[in-house]
Design an enzyme around this catalytic site. Structure first.
Site, PDB file in Angstrom:
ATOM      1  N   GLU A 150      10.141   1.589   2.750  1.00 46.79           N
ATOM      2  CA  GLU A 150       8.800   1.409   3.316  1.00 46.79           C
ATOM      3  C   GLU A 150       8.702   0.156   4.183  1.00 46.79           C
ATOM      4  O   GLU A 150       7.919   0.120   5.136  1.00 46.79           O
ATOM      5  CB  GLU A 150       7.756   1.339   2.195  1.00 46.79           C
ATOM      6  CG  GLU A 150       7.717   2.558   1.306  1.00 46.79           C
ATOM      7  CD  GLU A 150       7.329   3.822   2.058  1.00 46.79           C
ATOM      8  OE1 GLU A 150       6.616   3.723   3.074  1.00 46.79           O
ATOM      9  OE2 GLU A 150       7.753   4.916   1.626  1.00 46.79           O
ATOM     10  N   GLU A 163       0.837  -1.209   0.000  1.00 49.81           N
ATOM     11  CA  GLU A 163       0.000   0.000   0.000  1.00 49.81           C
ATOM     12  C   GLU A 163       0.873   1.262   0.000  1.00 49.81           C
ATOM     13  O   GLU A 163       0.611   2.209  -0.739  1.00 49.81           O
ATOM     14  CB  GLU A 163      -0.920   0.000   1.221  1.00 49.81           C
ATOM     15  CG  GLU A 163      -1.765   1.260   1.352  1.00 49.81           C
ATOM     16  CD  GLU A 163      -1.857   1.768   2.773  1.00 49.81           C
ATOM     17  OE1 GLU A 163      -1.584   2.971   2.994  1.00 49.81           O
ATOM     18  OE2 GLU A 163      -2.184   0.979   3.676  1.00 49.81           O
TER      19      GLU A 163
END
Length: 477
Positions: free
Chosen positions: A146, A73
Site C-alpha cells: 500500500e 487508511e
C-alpha cells in the site's frame, strides 16, 4: 423523538449520556455519550430512517508529507485479528447488502463509514470495520504493497533497473500530475505553513519512500485508539443496541490513553504572501495560457456556525452564479479561460478558507488578477449588495443545506460531515449540525443591517493580511 428512556448522566454499557437534544429539523434525537473507560465519544442521530449508518472517525494530523494517514487508511482494511483475509473490504462489497461502504482521508481526519437497510448486515459491517481499525494486522508486506516498495522495471529482468511502486504512491503520482489537484491543495495549504494542514495527508510522491515500517506501526498505535475516536451513528436502531455492541466487541479491551491530536491554530500573518508551484508537462508542449492563479484568505473558525453561514451567503453573492459580481469581473477581465475550480469555500478545515482564481492564464497576470479581485470587493464594500442578489444567495444556501439527496450517498453521511466540522475540534456535536436556528439569525441580521456584508468584505477580505496568492504553472523539467 423518544429513545428508550435514556437519561442524561446515567451509564449504559460503560457509556455515560452527556446530552439528549431534540433536533426537529432532522426529525431526530441527538444523543451524545462518552465511554468512561477510554474516553471514546459517540453521537447517535436517532430517528425513523431505516438506512442506518455508522462511522469510526479518527483525528489524524499529518506530521510530514509521507502520506502516513492515507497509507494507514488503506492498510487497516487489508486484514484484521478476526478477519485475517487479504482484502476483507472487497469481500464486503461482494457479499454485503450495504448501501454505502468506504474510507476517506481528509487533511485532519480519517473516516470509516458504512450503511445498510438490514440490521444484521449493519452489525456485520460494523464488526468488520471496527476490528479493522482497532485490531489490524498491519503486516510489513501490506505496508510495502500500500505504501512503497521497489520492483524491476521489467518483470524478471534484473538488468532493467528498479522503480518505486505502491498503491498510495501510484495514486499520489497521478494526483501530482494534475494541475487542478495541485491548485486545490495548495490554495488552502499555502495559508497553513505552521500547522498539520501545511502537509499533504495523502502523501507527496517524492517523500512517501522516506516512510519506515516502524513509523507506520507507531502512528497507528498513537492515533487509532478509542481515546482518539469519535463514533457517529445514524438511523432507527436503538442506541442501547449500539452501545452494547461497541462495548462487547471493541472498547472493553482498551483503557484510556492520552492522545495529543488537536490541530493547532495557524499564527496570523502581518502581510500577504506569494507562492509558486509547478506541474509536469511534456517537453515541447506549449506553455502559454496553461497556468492557474488563486487568491486565498484564512477567515473565521469553523466552530462558529453563524459566521460560517454568513460566509456561505457571501460566497454565493460573490461567485455563486454567472451574474455574481466577482465571477463576472474575473470572466470579463479576459486574463484567463474561466474560473479555477478551487474558487469558493473550503469547509473541511479548522478555519474557513475563501478562494477566488482563474485557470488558463499566464504568470504575468498575477498583479492584474489581484487588482480585479480587490477592486471588485472594494466596489461592493462601498456600494453595497443588491437586495435581489442577497435574497437569491440566501435561497441557494438554504436549498443546499436542506437538500436530502446527495448524489447517491446516504443522508446520514452528509449529516456526519456537518457534525464533524465542529465535533472534531472538541465542541458539542450539534454545534455545526444545526441549521434552522442559525439561518433564521443570519436572515434577520443581513436584512436588518444591510452594511453587515460590506463590513465583512472589508474586515475578512480587504483588510485581512492573512492572504496568499498562488501561481501554479507548467514545467517540462
Amino acid at each position: 423523538m423518544k429513545n428508550q428512556s435514556l437519561k442524561v448522566g446515567k451509564n449504559y454499557f460503560g457509556f455515560q449520556v452527556i446530552s439528549l437534544k431534540d433536533l426537529t429539523e432532522y426529525r431526530s434525537t441527538g444523543i451524545y455519550l462518552i465511554h468512561l473507560a477510554t474516553g471514546a465519544e459517540v453521537y447517535h442521530l436517532h430517528n425513523e430512517d431505516r438506512e442506518n449508518l455508522f462511522s469510526f472517525n479518527f483525528r489524524t494530523p499529518p506530521q510530514d508529507n509521507t502520506g502516513l494517514p492515507h497509507i494507514i487508511e488503506h492498510a487497516v482494511l487489508s486484514g484484521s485479528r478476526k478477519f485475517p483475509l487479504k482484502d476483507p473490504f472487497v469481500s464486503l462489497l461482494k457479499g454485503s447488502m450495504q448501501t454505502f461502504l468506504n474510507a476517506m482521508t481528509f487533511p485532519d481526519k480519517t473516516v470509516y463509514p458504512a450503511s445498510s437497510l438490514v440490521k444484521n448486515d449493519f452489525y456485520n459491517l460494523m464488526l468488520v470495520y471496527g476490528d479493522a481499525v482497532f485490531f489490524p494486522l498491519l503486516r510489513e508486506e501490506v505496508f510495502k504493497q500500500e505504501g512503497h516498495h521497489v520492483e524491476f522495471r521489467k518483470v524478471d529482468d534484473p538488468g532493467s533497473g528498479l522503480k518505486i511502486v505502491g498503491v498510495v504512491y501510484n495514486e499520489m503520482k497521478g494526483r501530482y500530475s494534475s494541475p487542478e489537484t495541485i491548485v486545490a491543495d495548495w490554495s488552502f495549504r499555502s495559508l497553513f505553513p505552521d500547522t498539520p494542514y501545511g502537509f499533504d495527508s495523502g502523501g507527496s510522491p517524492d517523500q512517501i519512500p522516506e516512510l519506515t515500517y516502524e513509523e507506520f506501526i507507531n502512528y497507528h498505535k498513537r492515533y487509532y485508539h478509542p481515546s482518539n475516536c469519535k463514533i457517529f451513528l445514524y438511523g432507527n436502531i436503538p442506541t442501547l443496541n449500539h452501545l452494547e455492541f461497541l462495548q462487547k466487541n471493541f472498547l472493553s479491551q482498551f483503557s484510556k490513553l492520552k492522545v495529543n491530536s488537536a490541530i493547532a491554530d495557524q499564527p496570523r500573518w502581518s502581510s500577504p504572501r506569494k507562492l509558486e508551484m509547478t506541474y509536469p508537462v511534456k517537453e515541447g508542449d506549449p506553455l502559454s495560457r496553461k497556468s492557474s492563479i488563486t487568491v486565498n484568505w484564512l477567515t473565521v473558525p469553523i466552530i462558529d456556525p453563524f459566521r460560517v453561514l454568513v460566509f456561505e451567503v457571501l460566497s454565493e453573492v460573490l461567485i455563486g452564479n454567472a451574474g455574481s459580481p466577482l465571477r463576472r469581473a474575473l470572466i470579463e477581465a479576459k486574463i484567463g479561460e474561466d474560473l479555477s475550480p478551487a474558487t469558493g469555500l473550503e469547509t473541511e478545515l479548522k478555519e474557513l478558507v475563501f478562494t477566488a482564481g482563474i485557470r488558463g492564464t499566464d504568470p504575468h497576470c498575477i498583479e492584474k488578477l489581484e487588482e480585479v479581485i480587490l477592486d471588485t470587493l472594494s466596489e461592493l464594500r462601498d456600494k453595497g449588495i443588491k437586495e435581489e442578489d442577497l435574497r437569491s444567495a440566501i435561497h441557494r444556501v438554504e436549498f443546499r443545506n436542506r437538500e436530502i439527496s446527495g448524489g447517491g450517498a446516504p443522508y446520514g453521511l452528509k449529516l456526519m460531515r456537518k457534525t464533524l466540522r465542529g465535533w472534531l475540534h472538541d465542541v458539542e456535536p450539534e454545534t455545526t449540525l444545526e441549521f434552522n436556528r442559525e439561518m433564521k439569525r443570519v436572515k434577520k441580521i443581513l436584512f436588518e443591517d444591510r452594511e453587515y456584508l460590506p463590513r465583512l468584505i472589508e474586515q475578512q477580505l480587504l483588510l485581512n493580511p492573512h492572504r496568499s496568492t498562488l501561481l501554479v504553472r507548467p514545467d517540462p523539467h
